[in-house]
Design a protein around this motif. Structure first.
Motif, PDB file in Angstrom:
ATOM      1  N   GLY A  13      -8.107   0.374  -7.368  1.00  0.00           N
ATOM      2  CA  GLY A  13      -7.794  -0.454  -6.212  1.00  0.00           C
ATOM      3  C   GLY A  13      -6.805   0.262  -5.318  1.00  0.00           C
ATOM      4  N   GLY A  14      -6.412  -0.416  -4.252  1.00  0.00           N
ATOM      5  CA  GLY A  14      -5.455   0.181  -3.334  1.00  0.00           C
ATOM      6  C   GLY A  14      -4.884  -0.883  -2.419  1.00  0.00           C
ATOM      7  N   HIS A  15      -3.767  -0.570  -1.772  1.00  0.00           N
ATOM      8  CA  HIS A  15      -3.062  -1.611  -1.027  1.00  0.00           C
ATOM      9  C   HIS A  15      -3.617  -1.830   0.370  1.00  0.00           C
ATOM     10  N   THR A  16      -4.464  -0.925   0.859  1.00  0.00           N
ATOM     11  CA  THR A  16      -5.032  -1.085   2.188  1.00  0.00           C
ATOM     12  C   THR A  16      -6.323  -0.292   2.272  1.00  0.00           C
ATOM     13  N   ARG A  17      -6.946  -0.316   3.432  1.00  0.00           N
ATOM     14  CA  ARG A  17      -8.196   0.396   3.630  1.00  0.00           C
ATOM     15  C   ARG A  17      -7.937   1.875   3.883  1.00  0.00           C
ATOM     16  N   ASN A  18      -8.982   2.665   3.612  1.00  0.00           N
ATOM     17  CA  ASN A  18      -9.013   4.065   4.029  1.00  0.00           C
ATOM     18  C   ASN A  18      -7.851   4.888   3.486  1.00  0.00           C
ATOM     19  N   ALA A 146      -3.858   1.988  -9.165  1.00  0.00           N
ATOM     20  CA  ALA A 146      -3.581   1.511  -7.808  1.00  0.00           C
ATOM     21  C   ALA A 146      -3.233   2.700  -6.918  1.00  0.00           C
ATOM     22  N   VAL A 147      -3.972   2.843  -5.814  1.00  0.00           N
ATOM     23  CA  VAL A 147      -3.749   3.929  -4.860  1.00  0.00           C
ATOM     24  C   VAL A 147      -2.827   3.423  -3.755  1.00  0.00           C
ATOM     25  N   LEU A 148      -1.761   4.178  -3.472  1.00  0.00           N
ATOM     26  CA  LEU A 148      -0.729   3.742  -2.537  1.00  0.00           C
ATOM     27  C   LEU A 148      -0.385   4.854  -1.546  1.00  0.00           C
ATOM     28  N   ASP A 149      -0.050   4.441  -0.337  1.00  0.00           N
ATOM     29  CA  ASP A 149       0.410   5.378   0.688  1.00  0.00           C
ATOM     30  C   ASP A 149       1.556   4.718   1.443  1.00  0.00           C
ATOM     31  N   PRO A 150       2.796   5.123   1.219  1.00  0.00           N
ATOM     32  CA  PRO A 150       3.944   4.477   1.862  1.00  0.00           C
ATOM     33  C   PRO A 150       3.928   4.541   3.383  1.00  0.00           C
ATOM     34  N   GLN A 151       3.144   5.441   3.965  1.00  0.00           N
ATOM     35  CA  GLN A 151       3.084   5.508   5.424  1.00  0.00           C
ATOM     36  C   GLN A 151       2.118   4.487   6.020  1.00  0.00           C
ATOM     37  N   GLU A 152       1.403   3.764   5.170  1.00  0.00           N
ATOM     38  CA  GLU A 152       0.520   2.696   5.623  1.00  0.00           C
ATOM     39  C   GLU A 152       1.206   1.367   5.316  1.00  0.00           C
ATOM     40  N   ARG A 185      11.742   4.178  -3.981  1.00  0.00           N
ATOM     41  CA  ARG A 185      12.401   4.071  -2.683  1.00  0.00           C
ATOM     42  C   ARG A 185      11.380   3.764  -1.592  1.00  0.00           C
ATOM     43  N   SER A 186      10.186   4.378  -1.700  1.00  0.00           N
ATOM     44  CA  SER A 186       9.153   4.189  -0.694  1.00  0.00           C
ATOM     45  C   SER A 186       8.677   2.745  -0.649  1.00  0.00           C
ATOM     46  N   VAL A 187       8.547   2.130  -1.800  1.00  0.00           N
ATOM     47  CA  VAL A 187       8.104   0.743  -1.850  1.00  0.00           C
ATOM     48  C   VAL A 187       9.052  -0.143  -1.075  1.00  0.00           C
ATOM     49  N   GLU A 188      10.350  -0.028  -1.330  1.00  0.00           N
ATOM     50  CA  GLU A 188      11.325  -0.908  -0.683  1.00  0.00           C
ATOM     51  C   GLU A 188      11.433  -0.625   0.810  1.00  0.00           C
ATOM     52  N   ALA A 189      11.219   0.629   1.216  1.00  0.00           N
ATOM     53  CA  ALA A 189      11.351   0.978   2.627  1.00  0.00           C
ATOM     54  C   ALA A 189      10.101   0.625   3.431  1.00  0.00           C
ATOM     55  N   SER A 190       8.938   0.629   2.796  1.00  0.00           N
ATOM     56  CA  SER A 190       7.686   0.528   3.540  1.00  0.00           C
ATOM     57  C   SER A 190       7.053  -0.851   3.531  1.00  0.00           C
ATOM     58  N   TRP A 191       7.222  -1.617   2.449  1.00  0.00           N
ATOM     59  CA  TRP A 191       6.442  -2.834   2.279  1.00  0.00           C
ATOM     60  C   TRP A 191       7.358  -4.030   2.049  1.00  0.00           C
ATOM     61  N   LEU A 192       7.541  -4.826   3.075  1.00  0.00           N
ATOM     62  CA  LEU A 192       8.383  -6.001   2.997  1.00  0.00           C
ATOM     63  C   LEU A 192       7.829  -6.958   1.944  1.00  0.00           C
ATOM     64  N   GLY A 193       8.694  -7.396   1.062  1.00  0.00           N
ATOM     65  CA  GLY A 193       8.280  -8.359   0.048  1.00  0.00           C
ATOM     66  C   GLY A 193       7.674  -7.757  -1.193  1.00  0.00           C
ATOM     67  N   VAL A 194       7.591  -6.434  -1.268  1.00  0.00           N
ATOM     68  CA  VAL A 194       7.068  -5.766  -2.465  1.00  0.00           C
ATOM     69  C   VAL A 194       8.239  -5.094  -3.165  1.00  0.00           C
ATOM     70  N   SER A 195       8.571  -5.568  -4.353  1.00  0.00           N
ATOM     71  CA  SER A 195       9.739  -5.070  -5.059  1.00  0.00           C
ATOM     72  C   SER A 195       9.427  -3.791  -5.817  1.00  0.00           C
ATOM     73  N   SER A 196      10.386  -2.874  -5.801  1.00  0.00           N
ATOM     74  CA  SER A 196      10.222  -1.643  -6.579  1.00  0.00           C
ATOM     75  C   SER A 196      10.201  -1.923  -8.075  1.00  0.00           C
ATOM     76  N   ALA A 197      10.652  -3.120  -8.481  1.00  0.00           N
ATOM     77  CA  ALA A 197      10.604  -3.468  -9.908  1.00  0.00           C
ATOM     78  C   ALA A 197       9.178  -3.504 -10.426  1.00  0.00           C
ATOM     79  N   LEU A 198       8.211  -3.676  -9.518  1.00  0.00           N
ATOM     80  CA  LEU A 198       6.805  -3.688  -9.935  1.00  0.00           C
ATOM     81  C   LEU A 198       6.360  -2.330 -10.457  1.00  0.00           C
TER      82      LEU A 198
END
Length: 233
Positions: A13-18, A146-152, A185-198
């Motif tokens: 899975g992934g957090h967004t498209r493309n 889970a595929v993630l890209d902090p710039q998205e 660090r990227s999680v907390e800076a990029s995605w509001l409401g997504v905790s790095s504790a995950l």
């Protein structure tokens, strides 16, 4: 009576498209050519827009809320064809209306059962790799990547809901420091409401698109996925 399928199931899975979910599956199929993969893509559509790419398309079934097709031509360039071209033994595409994935599960089970030639012995699960987030509402796979890209900045609700169930995280940007520390660090800076504790306790691998799979990811899957007993689905 509905069929039950015994399989090792790897869900990507992934957090967004493309962000390269399909590309990752292609890489994994190629990395394990002897796995005799059954590969599949799950697409949800609604309001004339396809969640596969966010644009209007003709993927919606004409008469039903769900449809499943087996890919037979590896040269068409579709995602399911790419799975065949990479070496999957079989490849399918399941489409459902938004919020109606449950109605597609019997079709998926039936397809996987037929691909397995019926019920397999307990010590011989089929290897299945599927692209989806929402499937985790209905099953706990052998492995979820889970595929993630902090710039998205977009973060789909389905990805947010199941991030804490990821067995490993695949980041699409090369960090300047240790992957796990930078990921948090990227999680907390990029995605509001997504905790790095995950991310706590989860392996983090970095694979920029079009670069080879990290060898430590290959080792991780060889040990964790291919040694797992499989699940009943």
């Amino acid at each position: 009576m509905p069929r039950t399928v015994h399989a090792r199931i790897l869900v990507v899975g992934g957090h967004t498209r493309n962000i390269g979910k399909t590309a990752l599956i292609v890489d994994l199929i190629r990395a394990f050519p002897d796995a005799a993969w059954t590969a599949g893509k799950i697409t949800q559509f609604g309001h004339g827009v396809c969640s596969r790419g966010g644009a209007a398309c003709d993927c919606a079934p004409d008469e039903h809320t769900v449809a499943l097709d087996w890919e037979s031509d590896a040269s068409t360039g579709t995602d399911s064809a790419r799975f065949l071209e990479a070496g999957a033994e079989r490849s399918l595409w399941l489409r459902t209306k938004q919020g109606r994935l449950a109605e597609g599960l019997p079709l998926l089970r039936e397809a996987l059962a037929k691909a397995s030639g019926g019920a397999l012995p307990p010590d011989c699960p089929r290897n299945v790799i599927l692209e989806s987030n929402s499937l985790l509402q209905f099953m706990r796979p052998s492995i979820y990547l889970a595929v993630l890209d902090p710039q998205e900045s977009d973060f789909k609700d389905s990805a947010r809901l199941f991030l804490d169930r990821a067995d490993a995280l695949i980041f699409r940007r090369r960090p300047p420091a240790r992957a796990e520390e930078t990921a948090k660090r990227s999680v907390e800076a990029s995605w509001l409401g997504v905790s790095s504790a995950l991310l706590a306790g989860r392996p983090v691998f970095v694979q920029p698109e079009n670069e080879p799979l990290p060898q430590d990811l290959v080792v991780f899957l060889r040990e964790r996925f291919f040694n797992s007993p499989g699940i009943l689905f």
